[in-house]
Design a protein around this motif. Structure first.
Motif, mmCIF file in Angstrom:
data_model
loop_
_atom_site.group_PDB
_atom_site.id
_atom_site.type_symbol
_atom_site.label_atom_id
_atom_site.label_comp_id
_atom_site.label_asym_id
_atom_site.label_seq_id
_atom_site.Cartn_x
_atom_site.Cartn_y
_atom_site.Cartn_z
ATOM 1 N N LEU A 23 0.822 -1.210 0.000
ATOM 2 C CA LEU A 23 0.000 0.000 0.000
ATOM 3 C C LEU A 23 0.858 1.262 0.000
ATOM 4 C CD1 LEU A 23 -2.812 -1.258 2.334
ATOM 5 C CD2 LEU A 23 -3.093 -0.481 -0.026
ATOM 6 N N GLU A 24 2.013 1.199 0.610
ATOM 7 C CA GLU A 24 2.936 2.336 0.558
ATOM 8 C C GLU A 24 3.373 2.588 -0.884
ATOM 9 O OE1 GLU A 24 4.508 4.725 2.820
ATOM 10 O OE2 GLU A 24 2.622 4.139 3.719
ATOM 11 N N LEU A 25 3.607 1.520 -1.616
ATOM 12 C CA LEU A 25 3.991 1.651 -3.022
ATOM 13 C C LEU A 25 2.848 2.266 -3.823
ATOM 14 C CD1 LEU A 25 6.056 1.183 -5.233
ATOM 15 C CD2 LEU A 25 5.132 -1.124 -5.509
ATOM 16 N N LYS A 26 1.614 1.847 -3.561
ATOM 17 C CA LYS A 26 0.468 2.435 -4.253
ATOM 18 C C LYS A 26 0.345 3.918 -3.935
ATOM 19 C CE LYS A 26 -2.194 -1.737 -4.826
ATOM 20 N NZ LYS A 26 -3.488 -2.379 -4.733
ATOM 21 N N ALA A 27 0.611 4.297 -2.696
ATOM 22 C CA ALA A 27 0.558 5.708 -2.316
ATOM 23 C C ALA A 27 1.670 6.505 -2.976
ATOM 24 C CB ALA A 27 0.640 5.853 -0.802
ATOM 25 N N LEU A 28 2.779 5.857 -3.256
ATOM 26 C CA LEU A 28 3.862 6.519 -3.972
ATOM 27 C C LEU A 28 3.427 6.814 -5.404
ATOM 28 C CD1 LEU A 28 6.833 7.435 -4.078
ATOM 29 C CD2 LEU A 28 7.424 5.108 -4.743
ATOM 30 N N MET A 29 2.718 5.871 -6.012
ATOM 31 C CA MET A 29 2.248 6.036 -7.392
ATOM 32 C C MET A 29 1.043 6.980 -7.475
ATOM 33 S SD MET A 29 4.317 4.399 -9.044
ATOM 34 C CE MET A 29 5.621 3.284 -8.668
ATOM 35 N N LYS A 30 0.202 6.955 -6.456
ATOM 36 C CA LYS A 30 -0.995 7.806 -6.399
ATOM 37 C C LYS A 30 -1.009 8.515 -5.053
ATOM 38 C CE LYS A 30 -3.678 4.582 -9.171
ATOM 39 N NZ LYS A 30 -4.837 3.690 -9.202
ATOM 40 N N PRO A 31 -0.296 9.619 -4.922
ATOM 41 C CA PRO A 31 -0.160 10.296 -3.625
ATOM 42 C C PRO A 31 -1.484 10.663 -2.954
ATOM 43 C CG PRO A 31 1.412 11.188 -5.190
ATOM 44 C CD PRO A 31 0.514 10.271 -5.954
ATOM 45 N N ARG A 32 -2.517 10.979 -3.726
ATOM 46 C CA ARG A 32 -3.808 11.333 -3.118
ATOM 47 C C ARG A 32 -4.429 10.154 -2.397
ATOM 48 N NH1 ARG A 32 -7.266 13.646 -7.621
ATOM 49 N NH2 ARG A 32 -8.814 12.722 -6.249
ATOM 50 N N ALA A 33 -4.022 8.934 -2.732
ATOM 51 C CA ALA A 33 -4.561 7.740 -2.068
ATOM 52 C C ALA A 33 -4.155 7.688 -0.595
ATOM 53 C CB ALA A 33 -4.096 6.477 -2.778
ATOM 54 N N ALA A 34 -3.113 8.411 -0.236
ATOM 55 C CA ALA A 34 -2.663 8.422 1.152
ATOM 56 C C ALA A 34 -3.528 9.333 2.026
ATOM 57 C CB ALA A 34 -1.209 8.874 1.227
ATOM 58 N N ASP A 35 -4.341 10.160 1.419
ATOM 59 C CA ASP A 35 -5.212 11.074 2.153
ATOM 60 C C ASP A 35 -6.499 10.353 2.547
ATOM 61 O OD1 ASP A 35 -6.798 13.112 3.128
ATOM 62 O OD2 ASP A 35 -6.548 14.413 1.375
ATOM 63 N N PRO A 36 -6.764 10.211 3.848
ATOM 64 C CA PRO A 36 -7.989 9.519 4.270
ATOM 65 C C PRO A 36 -9.271 10.164 3.737
ATOM 66 C CG PRO A 36 -6.505 9.765 6.122
ATOM 67 C CD PRO A 36 -5.933 10.568 4.992
ATOM 68 N N ASP A 37 -9.242 11.451 3.462
ATOM 69 C CA ASP A 37 -10.422 12.127 2.923
ATOM 70 C C ASP A 37 -10.694 11.771 1.465
ATOM 71 O OD1 ASP A 37 -10.823 13.377 5.372
ATOM 72 O OD2 ASP A 37 -9.627 15.138 4.789
ATOM 73 N N GLU A 38 -9.751 11.146 0.802
ATOM 74 C CA GLU A 38 -9.893 10.788 -0.616
ATOM 75 C C GLU A 38 -10.181 9.298 -0.827
ATOM 76 O OE1 GLU A 38 -9.899 12.997 -3.116
ATOM 77 O OE2 GLU A 38 -9.580 14.626 -1.687
ATOM 78 N N ARG A 39 -10.567 8.596 0.227
ATOM 79 C CA ARG A 39 -10.831 7.151 0.115
ATOM 80 C C ARG A 39 -11.842 6.826 -0.977
ATOM 81 N NH1 ARG A 39 -9.859 3.349 4.512
ATOM 82 N NH2 ARG A 39 -11.810 2.392 3.883
ATOM 83 N N HIS A 40 -12.855 7.677 -1.119
ATOM 84 C CA HIS A 40 -13.902 7.428 -2.116
ATOM 85 C C HIS A 40 -13.367 7.470 -3.546
ATOM 86 C CE1 HIS A 40 -13.675 11.801 -1.819
ATOM 87 N NE2 HIS A 40 -14.179 11.838 -3.054
ATOM 88 N N GLU A 41 -12.252 8.167 -3.781
ATOM 89 C CA GLU A 41 -11.650 8.262 -5.117
ATOM 90 C C GLU A 41 -10.916 6.978 -5.515
ATOM 91 O OE1 GLU A 41 -11.449 10.805 -7.484
ATOM 92 O OE2 GLU A 41 -13.020 11.785 -6.317
ATOM 93 N N PHE A 42 -10.523 6.177 -4.539
ATOM 94 C CA PHE A 42 -9.726 4.977 -4.786
ATOM 95 C C PHE A 42 -10.353 3.783 -4.059
ATOM 96 C CE2 PHE A 42 -7.030 8.743 -4.746
ATOM 97 C CZ PHE A 42 -6.467 8.685 -6.012
#
Length: 151
Positions: A23-42
């Protein structure tokens, strides 16, 4: 690498729990995925976060958010990432990456980890104690027996 650059002595690494590194790697590729407020986007990443958190701590971030916090709760999950990393280190957890920066997904893990490590809700994953050094008690016993026979 030396122990200090990889993992401070005695701390459990959050990054070593199953699924966290991916999941850290996914957040590196999609930085907004690390934001808890953006969960609905991913939704796929949100589902993976939930599965990983449930496997590691026995509860998802949403379930952790619904837990009634004790009156003396310190709000560790709301600290600045650097302060949060320091607070978790004080309680025995390394929440840093290989470059010694707080994990990108730390905001997702902070509350479930804090609740489980403090025994409020959830549970910590099993952690085997390090092997004890082998002592040479047999040779001491043998020398004591030899001395006893000589008396």
């Amino acid at each position: 690498m030396t122990q200090s650059s990889e993992n401070p002595a005695g701390l459990r690494r959050l990054l070593d729990l199953p699924g966290v590194d991916a999941l850290e790697l996914k957040a590196l590729m999609k930085p907004r995925a690390a934001d808890p407020d953006e969960r609905h986007e991913f939704p796929d990443i949100a589902e993976a976060i939930d599965e990983t958190a449930r496997a590691a701590f026995g509860l998802t971030p949403d379930e952790a958010g619904a837990v009634a916090l004790p009156a003396d709760w310190d709000g560790i999950e709301r600290l600045d990432p650097a302060d949060m990393a320091e607070a978790f280190a004080a309680e025995g957890w390394d929440v840093m990456d290989a470059r010694r920066k707080p994990l990108r997904m730390l905001a997702h893990w902070a509350l479930p980890l804090a609740l489980s490590m403090r025994g409020v809700a959830g549970a910590l994953p099993f952690h085997a104690e390090p092997d004890q050094p082998v002592t040479d008690w047999g040779s001491n016993l043998k020398s004591e027996a030899t001395r006893f026979r000589k008396r």
